[in-house]
Write an enzyme that holds these catalytic residues in place. Structure first.
Site, mmCIF file in Angstrom:
data_model
loop_
_atom_site.group_PDB
_atom_site.id
_atom_site.type_symbol
_atom_site.label_atom_id
_atom_site.label_comp_id
_atom_site.label_asym_id
_atom_site.label_seq_id
_atom_site.Cartn_x
_atom_site.Cartn_y
_atom_site.Cartn_z
ATOM 1 N N ARG A 162 0.541 10.154 -11.205
ATOM 2 C CA ARG A 162 0.846 8.887 -10.555
ATOM 3 C C ARG A 162 2.300 8.608 -10.593
ATOM 4 N NH1 ARG A 162 -1.609 3.027 -12.163
ATOM 5 N NH2 ARG A 162 0.438 2.691 -13.051
ATOM 6 N N HIS A 166 -8.881 -2.608 -8.868
ATOM 7 C CA HIS A 166 -7.664 -3.462 -9.263
ATOM 8 C C HIS A 166 -6.660 -2.752 -8.320
ATOM 9 C CE1 HIS A 166 -7.455 0.894 -10.744
ATOM 10 N NE2 HIS A 166 -6.236 0.639 -10.989
ATOM 11 N N ASP A 207 -2.554 -1.816 -8.745
ATOM 12 C CA ASP A 207 -1.779 -1.396 -9.912
ATOM 13 C C ASP A 207 -0.648 -2.664 -10.506
ATOM 14 O OD1 ASP A 207 -2.802 1.070 -10.103
ATOM 15 O OD2 ASP A 207 -1.265 1.826 -8.557
ATOM 16 N N HIS A 251 -7.992 -0.291 -5.429
ATOM 17 C CA HIS A 251 -8.313 0.940 -5.411
ATOM 18 C C HIS A 251 -9.432 1.039 -6.640
ATOM 19 C CE1 HIS A 251 -4.673 1.235 -7.487
ATOM 20 N NE2 HIS A 251 -5.169 2.284 -8.191
#
Length: 298
Positions: free
Chosen positions: A267, A97, A99, A252
């Site tokens: 994150r 995906h 983000d 990623h």
């Protein structure tokens, strides 16, 4: 900027950066050099960063304003811009995906900082979507240039609802508590480099104008170019590292190969622009207001 070193990790993606103290504000020259390195290598790895949550946010702000942690998932207590990526929270994103592509203006860049690392496994794979586009045969490239895809956070996941335990079902309900649907160009033009990249990934569920079955077949074909081994950085985490990647032109995947042992990253994401296709047309929102997560520039 004296002392900065940029060492390529693979031919197509990734560089290890040394000689920069991320605990201190970056001067303009260093910030520009890191932006140039990010444009060139798509993912940058920093070791021995000695950052806390405030320091990670301060570093990320060199690249732009921050988003809040997530449109639907809570941040860590007291830090609304920091998302915990925690094995104990069931958030191993073991699917490809980019983000938060289900909103109108997904983050331009993401930072991940390691806190607790399992003794084995737990790598993060990052793929170069620009290299994937360049790998396409010309007929496929011409087709992709004209396609748009609908991205959503509310779709028919691979794991059926009836197989989920109560905690897993609660997490899914939280993730989909606000439904977002956005149409993005399948080929996105990077606003800084002009590169074209395949802008798809797990949240891209349907090609506009095609059936669900046709969409799955075509998206699967295009995705196979993104995840070619030559286009991947396989990052094996150490504690006290930070990885910065360009969310506009990468995908990623968090590898779930550590037997459920503790693995915790934090994150922080940098607010992005509205994607633009090769004809200059911008993405458009179909459903869901994400203004609490990231503002759209006027």
């Amino acid at each position: 900027m004296s002392g900065i070193e940029i060492r390529k990790v693979t031919a197509r993606i990734g560089a290890h950066i040394s000689g920069v103290d991320l605990t201190k504000p970056l001067d303009g020259e260093t910030a520009t050099a890191l932006r140039d390195a990010l444009n060139a290598h798509k993912a940058l790895v920093f070791s021995d960063v000695n950052l806390d949550d405030a320091g990670q946010q301060a570093f990320a702000r060199h690249f732009g304003d921050l988003t809040t942690a997530h449109p639907t998932v809570p941040s860590i207590d007291g830090a609304p811009n920091v998302l915990p990526v925690d094995s104990e929270g069931g958030r191993a994103a073991n699917n490809w995906h980019t983000d938060v592509t289900f909103v109108l203006n997904p983050p331009q860049a993401s930072t991940l900082r390691s806190l607790t690392i399992p003794p084995y496994g737990g790598e993060t794979l990052i793929a170069n979507a620009a290299a994937a586009y360049r790998d396409l045969p010309e007929p496929l490239r011409q087709l992709a240039d004209n396609l748009w895809a609908e991205h959503t956070n509310d779709y028919d996941y691979a794991v059926p609802d009836e197989t989920l335990d109560e905690e897993q079902a609660s997490r899914r309900a939280q993730f989909t508590s606000i439904t977002y649907r956005t149409a993005h160009p399948v080929v996105r033009v990077h606003p800084l480099t002009g590169e074209r990249g395949l802008f798809i990934g797990g949240f891209a569920q349907r090609i506009v104008g095609l059936s669900a079955g046709e969409s799955r077949t075509l998206l699967g074909l295009l995705q196979s170019y993104v995840t070619r081994p030559e286009n991947l950085l396989r990052h094996r985490w150490s504690e006290n590292q930070l990885v910065l990647f360009d969310n506009r032109i990468t995908q990623h995947y968090a590898v779930d190969n550590y037997d459920g042992l503790p693995r915790r990253l934090h994150r922080v994401t940098v607010a992005g622009d509205v994607p633009v296709g090769i004809e200059g047309k911008e993405s458009y929102s179909i459903q869901g207001d994400a203004s609490h997560y990231t503002a759209v520039a006027a």
